[in-house]
Design an enzyme around this catalytic site. Structure first.
Site: not given
Ligand code: CDP
Ligand code: MG
Length: 138
Positions: A11, A51, A59, A88, A105, A115, A118, A129
């Protein structure tokens, strides 16, 4: 689409902090290697496609703004079957504050919304993706 590939985004915070080599190196040392790799700045349409599952969440807008706000590194990584799951595990928890030490992370980040990385969350997500970011690979 083979099941041993996954999409990773380093990112904009990872690029800005100079952590691209560190993060890619962790995967390379584990023999999970790039088959496509590009520095690019996402347009809004691509970020929205990526997304789509998060539309409407609190968010969502900040995340789209962040992901389009500077260059990131998009990569397709290849390894053994289930590579998406290994990646992951190496990333650590979404909320960096809770991510285990030893993960990307957990070693380099402390915030949910900064974080660093992705990674696709299933074989199906990986296929979808990869098609979004590298259609020529599909
Ligand atoms: O990236 P990951 O798959 O671990 O998490 P996600 O639940 O798919 O969320 C996508 C991205 O949205 C996260 O990596 C964060 O950058 C952001 N996010 C956030 O800012 N606040 C949250 N409560 C959840 C996600
Ligand atoms: Mg995700």
């Amino acid at each position: 689409m083979t099941m041993n590939r996954t999409l990773v985004l380093l990112k904009p915070d990872a690029v800005a902090r100079g952590l691209v080599g560190e993060i890619l190196g962790r995967f390379e040392r584990r023999q999970i290697t790039p088959v496509a790799l590009e520095l690019r700045t996402l347009d809004r349409a691509t970020a929205e496609l990526h997304y789509a599952e998060h539309v409407g969440k609190s968010f969502y807008e900040p995340t789209i703004a962040f992901m389009t706000g500077g260059p990131l590194v998009a990569a397709v990584l290849e390894g053994p079957d289930g590579t998406w799951e290994i990646v992951r595990a190496m990333m650590g928890a979404t909320n960096s504050a809770a991510a285990a030490p030893g993960t990307i992370r957990g070693d380099f980040a402390t915030l949910m919304n900064r974080n660093l990385i992705h990674g696709s969350d299933s074989a199906e997500s990986a296929a979808r993706e990869i098609a979004v970011f590298f259609p020529s690979l599909v």
